[in-house]
Every structure is written in structure tokens, then in C-alpha cells.
Motif scaffolding. Structure first.
Motif, short mmCIF file in Angstrom:
data_model
loop_
_atom_site.label_atom_id
_atom_site.label_comp_id
_atom_site.label_asym_id
_atom_site.label_seq_id
_atom_site.Cartn_x
_atom_site.Cartn_y
_atom_site.Cartn_z
N MET A 76 0.83 -1.18 0.00
CA MET A 76 0.00 0.00 0.00
C MET A 76 0.88 1.24 0.00
N GLY A 112 -2.16 7.25 0.49
CA GLY A 112 -2.88 8.21 -0.33
C GLY A 112 -3.12 7.76 -1.77
N ILE A 113 -2.67 6.56 -2.13
CA ILE A 113 -2.87 6.08 -3.50
C ILE A 113 -3.62 4.75 -3.45
N ASP A 114 -4.74 4.72 -4.12
CA ASP A 114 -5.53 3.50 -4.20
C ASP A 114 -5.01 2.67 -5.36
N LEU A 115 -4.33 1.58 -5.08
CA LEU A 115 -3.74 0.74 -6.11
C LEU A 115 -4.76 -0.18 -6.78
N ARG A 116 -5.97 -0.21 -6.27
CA ARG A 116 -7.04 -1.02 -6.84
C ARG A 116 -6.54 -2.44 -7.10
N GLU A 117 -6.03 -3.05 -6.06
CA GLU A 117 -5.41 -4.36 -6.17
C GLU A 117 -6.36 -5.41 -6.72
N THR A 118 -7.62 -5.37 -6.32
CA THR A 118 -8.59 -6.34 -6.83
C THR A 118 -8.72 -6.22 -8.34
N GLU A 119 -8.86 -4.98 -8.84
CA GLU A 119 -8.97 -4.76 -10.28
C GLU A 119 -7.69 -5.17 -11.01
N GLN A 120 -6.53 -4.91 -10.40
CA GLN A 120 -5.28 -5.31 -11.03
C GLN A 120 -5.18 -6.83 -11.13
#
Length: 124
Positions: free
Chosen positions: A1, A4-12
Motif C-alpha cells: 500500500m 494516499g494512492i488506491d492501487l485497486r489491487e482487486t482490479e489489477q
């Protein structure tokens, strides 16, 4: 993580699940091969980058492809267009230093798009 940045791990992870079979099907050579312009062990645009671009081009099937800076990635785009996109990808490059790119192209590649040898700041 990263704070302040949403890495959108599920979408990745979902995207990777879609791209993985395309990566496996691409059969990109590791070393120079007379049937390909691109090869993975080139020291510039290598394994992960090349496999990801190849899979994304196959999945998204764009009609036009613009590169600012070109060379091995352009060679790969041409290979993927030829093998998986019925040569329907129009490739346009902005590259002030064309030596590497031109060394990878075939004589027939001139019809696949264009190379603008200007610096990006001079392109209008």
C-alpha cells in the motif's frame, strides 16, 4: 500500500487473470529470432514490459497506436499486429533518435504507420 494512492489491487488482479492466457499464448522469443522483430532479452524493453504490452494489445485490439519514444516496444507492437491483429494496427512513432527503431524494422513495415523523427516538443 502506498499512502494516499488506491492501487485497486482487486482490479489489477482481475486484469492480470485476463492477460495471463494472452501472455502464455504469445510465445515471444527470449533471444533474437528471424521470425520476430522483438525478443525479450534485449536489455531495454524486456520481459515483464514486453509480455504485458503484447497481452494488452491483444485484449484491447486498438486500431491506432502512438509511441513517444520507440524501438523494441514498437517492434513488439508490429509483431503482435502481424500475428494477432491481422495487421490492422496503425503505428505512429515520435522518436528523434531513430537508429534503434530502424534497425528493428523490416522493409515492409513502412506501410504499417509512420515515424516522426522530431523531438516531442516540436510536434504539432
Amino acid at each position: 500500500m502506498i499512502l494516499g494512492i488506491d492501487l485497486r489491487e482487486t482490479e489489477q488482479n482481475e486484469r492480470f487473470a485476463v492477460l495471463l492466457p494472452l501472455i502464455q499464448n504469445s510465445k515471444i522469443p527470449e533471444h533474437p529470432d528471424s521470425n520476430w522483430r522483438y525478443f525479450l532479452d534485449n536489455g531495454v524493453y524486456t520481459y515483464f514490459d514486453g509480455m504485458t504490452l503484447a497481452a494488452m494489445l491483444q485484449q484491447l485490439r486498438p486500431k491506432r497506436y502512438l509511441e513517444v519514444g520507440s524501438g523494441f516496444s514498437t517492434a513488439l507492437a508490429l509483431d503482435i499486429s502481424e500475428r494477432f491483429l491481422n495487421n490492422q494496427l496503425s503505428i505512429h512513432c515520435i522518436e528523434p533518435h531513430t537508429t534503434r527503431l530502424l534497425s528493428l524494422l523490416r522493409a515492409t513495415d513502412r506501410d504499417a504507420g509512420s515515424v516522426n523523427s522530431s523531438h516531442i516538443l516540436r510536434v504539432s
